[in-house]
Scaffold this motif. Structure first.
Motif, mmCIF file in Angstrom:
data_model
loop_
_atom_site.group_PDB
_atom_site.id
_atom_site.type_symbol
_atom_site.label_atom_id
_atom_site.label_comp_id
_atom_site.label_asym_id
_atom_site.label_seq_id
_atom_site.Cartn_x
_atom_site.Cartn_y
_atom_site.Cartn_z
ATOM 1 N N LEU A 116 -9.681 -1.285 -11.193
ATOM 2 C CA LEU A 116 -9.578 -2.128 -9.873
ATOM 3 C C LEU A 116 -8.038 -2.442 -10.181
ATOM 4 O O LEU A 116 -7.801 -3.425 -11.107
ATOM 5 N N GLY A 117 -7.041 -2.441 -9.401
ATOM 6 C CA GLY A 117 -5.504 -2.763 -9.244
ATOM 7 C C GLY A 117 -5.329 -3.690 -8.104
ATOM 8 O O GLY A 117 -5.826 -3.401 -6.901
ATOM 9 N N PHE A 118 -4.199 -4.419 -8.255
ATOM 10 C CA PHE A 118 -3.456 -4.969 -7.078
ATOM 11 C C PHE A 118 -1.905 -4.996 -7.116
ATOM 12 O O PHE A 118 -1.391 -4.894 -8.006
ATOM 13 N N VAL A 119 -1.630 -4.586 -5.817
ATOM 14 C CA VAL A 119 0.130 -4.813 -5.702
ATOM 15 C C VAL A 119 0.299 -5.526 -4.376
ATOM 16 O O VAL A 119 -0.497 -5.717 -3.401
ATOM 17 N N GLY A 120 1.380 -6.542 -4.681
ATOM 18 C CA GLY A 120 1.627 -7.459 -3.499
ATOM 19 C C GLY A 120 0.829 -8.543 -3.554
ATOM 20 O O GLY A 120 1.048 -9.299 -2.351
ATOM 21 N N PHE A 121 -0.017 -9.018 -4.304
ATOM 22 C CA PHE A 121 -1.016 -10.210 -4.081
ATOM 23 C C PHE A 121 -0.576 -11.240 -4.872
ATOM 24 O O PHE A 121 -1.018 -11.629 -5.590
ATOM 25 N N TYR A 122 0.544 -11.948 -3.907
ATOM 26 C CA TYR A 122 1.220 -12.868 -4.336
ATOM 27 C C TYR A 122 2.074 -13.335 -3.371
ATOM 28 O O TYR A 122 2.638 -12.696 -2.745
ATOM 29 N N ARG A 123 2.439 -14.735 -3.731
ATOM 30 C CA ARG A 123 3.638 -15.187 -2.467
ATOM 31 C C ARG A 123 4.915 -14.853 -3.021
ATOM 32 O O ARG A 123 5.261 -14.373 -4.255
ATOM 33 N N SER A 124 5.925 -14.699 -2.121
ATOM 34 C CA SER A 124 7.300 -14.184 -2.241
ATOM 35 C C SER A 124 7.060 -12.808 -2.682
ATOM 36 O O SER A 124 7.644 -12.640 -3.726
ATOM 37 N N PRO A 125 6.518 -11.819 -1.944
ATOM 38 C CA PRO A 125 6.296 -10.553 -2.392
ATOM 39 C C PRO A 125 7.870 -9.657 -2.387
ATOM 40 O O PRO A 125 7.972 -8.792 -1.303
ATOM 41 N N TYR A 126 8.513 -9.955 -3.489
ATOM 42 C CA TYR A 126 9.923 -9.203 -3.280
ATOM 43 C C TYR A 126 9.537 -7.772 -3.477
ATOM 44 O O TYR A 126 8.780 -7.165 -4.299
ATOM 45 N N TRP A 127 10.220 -6.957 -2.779
ATOM 46 C CA TRP A 127 9.885 -5.611 -2.832
ATOM 47 C C TRP A 127 10.100 -4.907 -3.971
ATOM 48 O O TRP A 127 9.306 -3.850 -4.562
ATOM 49 N N GLY A 141 1.038 -1.287 0.042
ATOM 50 C CA GLY A 141 0.045 0.080 -0.104
ATOM 51 C C GLY A 141 0.802 1.300 0.148
ATOM 52 O O GLY A 141 0.498 2.325 -0.609
ATOM 53 N N LEU A 142 1.970 1.271 0.834
ATOM 54 C CA LEU A 142 2.787 2.447 0.896
ATOM 55 C C LEU A 142 3.342 2.738 -0.553
ATOM 56 O O LEU A 142 3.708 3.826 -0.819
ATOM 57 N N VAL A 143 3.990 1.513 -1.107
ATOM 58 C CA VAL A 143 4.721 1.802 -2.450
ATOM 59 C C VAL A 143 3.945 2.102 -3.438
ATOM 60 O O VAL A 143 3.966 2.909 -4.469
ATOM 61 N N ALA A 144 2.741 1.788 -3.352
ATOM 62 C CA ALA A 144 1.461 2.157 -4.456
ATOM 63 C C ALA A 144 1.297 3.602 -4.071
ATOM 64 O O ALA A 144 1.068 4.361 -5.157
ATOM 65 N N ALA A 145 1.055 4.034 -2.909
ATOM 66 C CA ALA A 145 0.840 5.536 -2.628
ATOM 67 C C ALA A 145 1.827 6.283 -3.065
ATOM 68 O O ALA A 145 1.760 7.301 -3.917
ATOM 69 N N LYS A 146 3.429 5.971 -2.965
ATOM 70 C CA LYS A 146 4.196 6.695 -3.506
ATOM 71 C C LYS A 146 4.370 6.665 -4.949
ATOM 72 O O LYS A 146 4.611 7.752 -5.508
ATOM 73 N N CYS A 193 5.076 9.645 1.479
ATOM 74 C CA CYS A 193 3.520 9.536 1.515
ATOM 75 C C CYS A 193 2.815 10.570 2.510
ATOM 76 O O CYS A 193 1.726 10.239 2.719
ATOM 77 N N SER A 194 3.539 11.608 2.909
ATOM 78 C CA SER A 194 2.765 12.518 3.503
ATOM 79 C C SER A 194 1.656 13.216 2.867
ATOM 80 O O SER A 194 0.956 13.679 3.706
ATOM 81 N N MET A 227 6.990 -5.726 -6.118
ATOM 82 C CA MET A 227 5.864 -4.701 -5.543
ATOM 83 C C MET A 227 6.159 -3.392 -6.342
ATOM 84 O O MET A 227 4.927 -2.550 -6.333
ATOM 85 N N GLU A 228 7.254 -2.707 -5.999
ATOM 86 C CA GLU A 228 7.260 -1.176 -6.548
ATOM 87 C C GLU A 228 7.164 -1.249 -7.864
ATOM 88 O O GLU A 228 6.225 -0.340 -8.609
ATOM 89 N N MET A 229 7.369 -2.140 -8.860
ATOM 90 C CA MET A 229 7.201 -2.264 -10.189
ATOM 91 C C MET A 229 5.708 -2.382 -10.481
ATOM 92 O O MET A 229 5.164 -1.803 -11.429
ATOM 93 N N GLN A 230 4.904 -3.277 -9.605
ATOM 94 C CA GLN A 230 3.519 -3.236 -9.879
ATOM 95 C C GLN A 230 3.048 -2.087 -9.697
ATOM 96 O O GLN A 230 2.044 -1.660 -10.224
#
Length: 751
Positions: free
Chosen positions: A420-431, A14-19, A101-102, A434-437
């Motif tokens: 509708l989008g998804f970030v990090g919704f999988y196993r082994s969530p390499y960071w 959620g934080l990297v999506a907001a950024k 994310c402020s 997540m940022e690329m998603q």
């Protein structure tokens, strides 16, 4: 006017999506609101060392290094440990929130209960935005509308429990995510002991079995009162369905070297110089040939088929026909070798009273004191707020733990629900993924969606060629699906980068060269893919991160960095000890000692080093140490024989990367008294990376130490012989000279 986005979840995703929405898209494109049911950010990751509110133990050590557990534009502090604890990851996320994310509207302690598509002519009603209903902890309900909905609530929705008969079970049964300590697991203070049954043989099963074994060993071998009664009467019985390759947290990029150097395992795993380019996906459907190749690679990394630990964990030739499974643990395998962990292959079929039944062998495991289920998670609850029609579109399958949702372009969206989008919704969530998603969704939505004529060419081509949904559904029933079927990390990073028009950056400087091809290391980290629109602040953080990674690689390959930890890890358990004593003075007899030496793992104590931790503003935790117990028979040259024993405390200081040996107190031989010596490793010539062949000399890692005891000086020499990551045998020799002493001791330790 900004497009409004609702993000469900304020963990890393959620934080990297907001950024990404706030900084990677043109400024002012999106207005972001985050909701999280917890009263803190971080998701799985606790916010401080005593935060037990999440699914991760706050003192758990991450199984990837800080170089991978990070985003591209926020480096870790230089003094952060290579392998941060969970609560330190939580603090990293707090810094990330403050830095980037402020501007987001953050609603903590506020659970999204319902999200309904606004009116649209499409069957699932996806076209005109979302009406989101959320409830605070006080029960207050609010409702807002948004243009886009982004799900970052996590794959780990709630613990999954196997469908087994529990019969008349009266012993504790809990999920591995709920385990914190022995006291809460073994609630009966008068319990006579027994087996702690761990069910599940993948990542979490191996990790929790190793963790509980560490706690049992510490309870039995630490000074002072034990946290539980009869700690020495407990053991662990681990049920696995198939053998798993268990890697330690540090591996060697030169596993065949006689003096192998060590690095955090992900720096070697993500060395792009070892792979052909462009990268091909090594996960998904694993052919028979690919399986054998992968098994061979893991056996080379470990230097064994694991039969040296126990037959039940060995990977046989027949096993190599199947896709390999991996887990990470520093101590699991040596606890198996020591017998504290025993292993059975099969599935838990039933549990009745204090007896478990394993199928298909029908093996009975008696005297079970507690059960820990390391059986994974199900993600259905993470999207339960979506309408059934949307869940049907997403092909939700609660019984499938690998591919819960069928999503396009590597787990990011569905073309039938474009807002509708998804970030990090999988196993082994390499960071990095997540940022690329998050970047992908920001670019997709900023351009107007997948059907927009404004899509950049690279993004349009990627969408046209994407087959992620079909691949996901196909793998659900594929008996040769890999452990992590979504795709391997470097390949996913490559695919996202191509879609976004990003180029991987070059290293800041020359990198170490490794055999056999002599290529420079090319380590993939999130910082290798900086954003095109990066500010000076982001660029500075990216450069700092790259310097840390490259500095770590050079240190590991040109010095003894991480070697003390590798030796310390591999000492656990029992060794056969043969020692010769040769004295030049009649006051000290010559002779031979034959016996055993046990390294008993326990939580670090402050004894003898209290000042180091008083007022400590860092981690404040002493780490781990061993109680060394030596027992055997000494036969003097004159034929006299007697029983002999001695004790020390061996310690590893992670901050100093230093191994040390301490005398024990005469009045309490469980406690350390004062320092005997610190081990200084001698870097062999072959450690220099310009020698691409590995520089084999046949000699292992040498180390020296010295200790002045009143008038007597102890000149200490070590020789550690590794086979890949495992200490195979080692020697410890003393030359003692003083006014009344003149003798040498030469001991050989072997398994």
């Amino acid at each position: 006017m900004p497009k409004t986005v609702c993000i469900v979840g304020a963990g890393p995703s959620g934080l990297v999506a907001a950024k990404s929405l706030l900084h990677d898209a043109p400024r002012g494109t999106f207005d972001v609101t985050l909701f999280d049911a917890q009263t803190r950010i971080g998701g799985l990751w606790p916010s401080h060392r005593d935060d037990a509110s999440g699914l991760v133990h706050p003192r758990m050590v991450a199984n990837q290094s800080k170089h991978t557990v990070q985003f591209s534009d926020l480096a870790w502090p230089d003094d952060a440990p290579q392998l941060p604890r969970a609560w330190q990851v939580g603090q990293y996320l707090a810094r990330y929130l403050q830095t980037y994310c402020s501007e987001a509207n953050l609603n903590l302690g506020c659970r999204v209960e319902k999200a309904e598509p606004l009116q649209s002519s499409s069957r699932d009603g996806s076209g005109l935005g979302w009406r989101v209903q959320a409830r605070t902890l006080q029960g207050e309900v609010s409702e807002q509308t948004f243009d886009y909905l982004l799900v970052a609530s996590g794959f780990f929705g709630k613990p999954a429990h196997p469908s087994i008969s529990l019969g008349d079970v009266k012993i504790p049964v809990l999920h591995s995510s709920q385990y914190r300590d022995l006291q809460s697991l073994l609630k009966n203070p008068e319990s006579p002991g027994g087996k702690i049954l761990v069910v599940g043989g993948q990542m979490s099963g191996v990790e929790i079995a190793g963790t509980i074994a560490s706690h049992l060993s510490s309870a039995a071998n630490s000074p002072g009162p034990s946290p539980i009664a009869n700690p020495g009467k407990y053991s662990i019985h681990h049920i696995i369905q198939r053998p798993v390759w268990v890697l330690p947290l540090h591996t060697s990029p030169k596993p065949t070297s006689s003096a192998p150097p060590f690095l955090p395992l992900d720096l070697g795993s993500y060395n792009l110089a070892n792979r052909a380019h462009p990268l091909a996906n090594s996960q998904g459907h694993i052919s028979l040939e690919a399986a054998k190749i992968l098994h061979s690679i893991y056996q080379t990394v470990l230097g064994t088929d694991q039969s040296i630990f126990a037959p039940a964990v060995a990977v046989s030739t027949a096993d190599t026909d199947n896709p390999p499974y991996l887990a990470v643990s520093d101590h699991y395998m040596d606890f198996v070798r020591s017998g504290l962990i025993s292993v059975s292959r099969g599935k838990l079929q039933a549990l009745s009273g204090r007896e478990a039944t394993v199928s298909p062998s029908n093996e009975k495991i008696s005297d079970v004191a507690a059960v820990v289920l390391a059986t994974g998670f199900e993600a259905a609850s993470s999207i339960s707020f979506l309408p059934e029609s949307v869940q049907e579109t997403l092909a939700l399958n609660p019984k499938d733990l690998n591919n819960t949702v069928a999503l396009a372009f590597h787990g990011t969206y569905h073309p039938d629900v474009p807002n509708l989008g998804f970030v990090g919704f999988y196993r082994s969530p390499y960071w990095g993924v997540m940022e690329m998603q998050a970047r992908f969704l920001a670019a997709l939505w900023a351009a107007g969606g997948p059907s927009s004529p404004s899509l950049p060419a690279s993004l349009r081509n990627a969408l046209e060629q994407d087959s992620s949904i079909e691949r996901t559904v196909r793998l659900r029933s594929d008996p040769r699906a890999s452990q992590f079927p979504m795709g391997d990390y470097p390949w996913l990073m490559q695919e996202f980068a191509a879609a976004l028009g990003l180029e991987i950056s070059s290293p800041l400087g020359p990198m170490p060269r490794l055999p056999p091809a002599g290529r420079e290391m090319n380590i993939l980290t999130p910082a290798r893919y900086p954003a095109k629109s990066a500010t000076e602040l982001q660029q500075a953080e990216t450069a700092k991160s790259l310097r840390q990674t490259e500095g770590t690689a050079w240190a590991g390959l040109t010095s003894a960095r991480f070697l003390a930890r590798a030796v310390f890890r591999s000492l656990l358990g029992e060794w056969k000890l043969e020692r010769e004593l040769r004295s030049k003075l009649p006051s000290h007899p010559s002779g031979h000692f034959s016996g055993t030496a046990k390294f008993l793992l326990r939580e670090g104590t402050r004894d003898g080093r209290e000042a180091e931790f008083d007022g400590d503003e860092g981690d404040g935790e002493p780490g781990l140490e061993y109680l060394y117990v030596e027992e055997g028979d000494f036969t003097a040259a004159n034929g006299l024989s007697f029983r002999a024993t001695r004790r020390y405390v061996w310690r590893y200081d992670e901050r100093k990367d230093r191994l040390s040996v301490w005398f024990v107190r005469t009045d309490d031989q469980m406690r350390a008294d004062y320092l005997f010596h610190e081990v200084e490793f001698v870097v062999p010539k072959e450690a220099h990376p310009e020698q691409d062949s590995g520089g084999e000399t046949g000699k292992g890692w040498e180390a020296t130490a010295g200790h002045l005891c009143v008038d007597d000086f102890y000149d200490v020499r070590y020789l550690f012989n590794f086979k890949a990551v495992n200490l195979w045998d080692w020697r410890l020799a003393y030359a003692v000279k003083g006014p009344k002493k003149d003798y040498t001791i030469d001991g050989v330790y072997s398994r």
